[in-house]
Design an enzyme around this catalytic site. Structure first.
Site, mmCIF file in Angstrom:
data_model
loop_
_atom_site.group_PDB
_atom_site.id
_atom_site.type_symbol
_atom_site.label_atom_id
_atom_site.label_comp_id
_atom_site.label_asym_id
_atom_site.label_seq_id
_atom_site.Cartn_x
_atom_site.Cartn_y
_atom_site.Cartn_z
ATOM 1 N N THR A 176 2.603 -10.171 14.435
ATOM 2 C CA THR A 176 1.408 -10.594 13.717
ATOM 3 C C THR A 176 0.699 -9.323 13.267
ATOM 4 O OG1 THR A 176 1.127 -12.529 15.110
ATOM 5 C CG2 THR A 176 -0.847 -11.735 14.036
ATOM 6 N N CYS B 39 -4.529 -18.564 20.417
ATOM 7 C CA CYS B 39 -4.580 -17.301 21.170
ATOM 8 C C CYS B 39 -3.478 -16.371 20.680
ATOM 9 C CB CYS B 39 -4.365 -17.553 22.660
ATOM 10 S SG CYS B 39 -5.634 -18.558 23.402
ATOM 11 N N THR C 141 -0.676 -22.189 19.677
ATOM 12 C CA THR C 141 -2.003 -21.786 20.161
ATOM 13 C C THR C 141 -2.686 -20.781 19.231
ATOM 14 O OG1 THR C 141 -3.239 -20.691 21.933
ATOM 15 C CG2 THR C 141 -0.939 -20.062 21.718
ATOM 16 N N THR D 83 0.815 -1.224 0.000
ATOM 17 C CA THR D 83 0.000 0.000 0.000
ATOM 18 C C THR D 83 0.842 1.265 0.000
ATOM 19 O OG1 THR D 83 -1.796 -1.099 1.133
ATOM 20 C CG2 THR D 83 -1.730 1.262 1.368
ATOM 21 N N SER E 298 0.091 -10.010 -0.899
ATOM 22 C CA SER E 298 -0.666 -11.267 -0.918
ATOM 23 C C SER E 298 -0.119 -12.202 -1.991
ATOM 24 C CB SER E 298 -2.149 -11.010 -1.183
ATOM 25 O OG SER E 298 -2.671 -10.296 -0.100
ATOM 26 N N THR F 177 1.674 -4.784 4.097
ATOM 27 C CA THR F 177 1.503 -5.209 5.493
ATOM 28 C C THR F 177 0.861 -6.596 5.610
ATOM 29 O OG1 THR F 177 -0.637 -4.098 5.614
ATOM 30 C CG2 THR F 177 1.286 -2.857 6.380
ATOM 31 N N ASP F 178 0.085 -6.994 4.591
ATOM 32 C CA ASP F 178 -0.693 -8.235 4.731
ATOM 33 C C ASP F 178 0.170 -9.446 5.073
ATOM 34 O OD1 ASP F 178 -2.952 -6.807 4.234
ATOM 35 O OD2 ASP F 178 -3.243 -7.509 2.192
ATOM 36 N N ASP G 46 1.672 -6.638 -4.683
ATOM 37 C CA ASP G 46 0.843 -6.657 -3.478
ATOM 38 C C ASP G 46 1.349 -7.846 -2.660
ATOM 39 O OD1 ASP G 46 -2.416 -5.855 -2.727
ATOM 40 O OD2 ASP G 46 -1.454 -7.573 -1.773
HETATM 41 N N1 ASP Z 1 -2.637 -5.418 0.244
HETATM 42 C C1 ASP Z 1 -1.519 -4.618 0.716
HETATM 43 C C2 ASP Z 1 -0.286 -5.499 0.731
HETATM 44 O O1 ASP Z 1 -0.095 -6.228 1.649
HETATM 45 C C3 ASP Z 1 -1.825 -4.088 2.069
HETATM 46 C C4 ASP Z 1 -0.754 -3.198 2.652
HETATM 47 O O2 ASP Z 1 0.289 -2.981 2.147
HETATM 48 O O3 ASP Z 1 -1.029 -2.681 3.758
HETATM 49 O O4 ASP Z 1 0.470 -5.455 -0.209
#
Ligand code: ASP
Length: 336
Positions: free
Chosen positions: A159, A272, A270, A12, A58, A88-89, A56
């Site tokens: 996480t 949790c 876990t 992002t 993902s 971030t993902d 991205d």
């Molecule tokens: N979909 C984005 C990624 O992980 C989300 C992000 O960067 O916050 O590439």
């Protein structure tokens, strides 16, 4: 003057909205530079390498982990530290993987990204980027870390827990390595001391013969069997309840026992967010202990799966060695 290498993988932080659909898509690094003119004011020599194409997160796979490892390996001597811009993902996965890949690290590798693109007025990307560069240049934390909002965290303890707010990452089982306010305060007692004797090496192989099995009430034998009968399976991260508990139904225990007897390492982690596995506490955990399930202690899922992928790819690693090594902390990912 310190020299830093900034590796831009995507995410992002460097995305822009498509005028027609409004969906975010990645743009190249020159756009980031234009939005953060402060980068030029730093008293550090900053070079940039951009993934081609930027992605991205993902879509990140072990191939890109290896690419990142190679970039750092090839540039290790030329730079004092590295900043990795990443979505971030899956940042916790990539950063955990990198922490296991690299032995003998004596320079900072700081991952960062943002929840809002850098071109947006209220972006968190500018602060994250500027502070990450400062942390990498300071050279105090020679580990793989994630800097986000105002915290520097050990990467393999993190996480992503918030998809909306700026404090996207948490490290519930380990304190922050630094907190940024007016100053950046380093938590010196919690930082790993690099072993000066250990050689800098990057292991770029990852095994994909691993799986995860998240249990839930009402779990069906068909689902469990489907996972455990995967051909060539080396390891399973079993996501259990509470302190490492799972159903004691005979079919479930037998299915796990069967997999273990076929040479699959089963690691208990876990579900949790905080706390640790202790299979000796309840009958529902003891059963797992008895059949040879290994405790993951307070490891995160992201760390457990990438560690399994890393270890299972090592040459000549048999069931016993994998079982032994998965329990031992490699880069401070488990509390002992
Ligand atoms: N979909 C984005 C990624 O992980 C989300 C992000 O960067 O916050 O590439």
């Amino acid at each position: 003057m310190k020299r830093l290498l900034l590796i831009y993988t995507g995410g992002t932080i460097g995305m822009k909205a498509n005028a027609a659909t409004g969906a975010l898509h990645p743009v190249d690094f020159s756009e980031i530079e234009r939005e953060v003119p402060e980068l030029k004011k730093f008293n550090v020599a900053l070079d940039t390498i951009t993934f081609d194409p930027v992605i991205d997160s993902s879509n990140i796979e072990p191939l890109q982990w290896a690419e990142l490892g190679s970039i750092i390996e090839n540039n290790y001597d030329a730079y004092d530290g590295f900043v990795v811009l990443h979505g971030t993902d899956t940042m916790s996965y990539t950063a955990s993987a990198l922490s296991f890949m690299i032995s003998g690290l004596q320079k900072p590798i700081v991952f960062t990204g943002s929840q809002l693109p850098i071109g947006v007025l209220r972006t968190d990307g500018r602060e994250n980027l500027i502070s990450s560069i400062e942390v990498a240049a300071a050279g105090v934390v020679n580990e793989v870390t994630i800097f986000f909002q105002n915290m520097l965290l050990r990467a393999n303890r993190t996480t992503k827990y918030n998809s909306e707010y700026f404090n996207a990452f948490r490290s519930d089982n380990y304190p922050p390595l630094a907190v940024a306010g007016i100053n950046i305060d380093y938590n010196l007692n919690n930082i790993l001391r690099p072993n000066k004797m250990s050689r800098f090496e990057v292991a770029k192989e990852f095994s994909t013969d691993v799986a995860s099995l998240k249990i839930f009430p009402g779990l069906s034998p068909k689902f469990v069997e489907a996972v455990l009968s995967i051909e060539g399976l080396r390891g399973v991260v079993l996501e259990t309840f509470g302190a490492g508990n799972a159903p004691t139904q005979k079919w479930f225990v037998d299915a796990l026992r069967g997999a273990i007897e076929r040479g699959v390492v089963v690691l208990n982690v876990t579900q949790c967010a905080a706390g640790s596995v202790d299979m000796s506490l309840y009958e529902t955990g003891r059963e797992l202990l008895d059949i040879g399930v290994v405790s993951g202690g307070d490891i995160t899922f992201e760390s457990a799966i990438t560690k399994m992928m890393h270890l299972a790819a090592q040459k000549d690693i048999n069931y016993d060695r994998l079982k032994e090594r998965i329990k031992q902390p490699i880069r401070g990912e488990i509390t002992v």
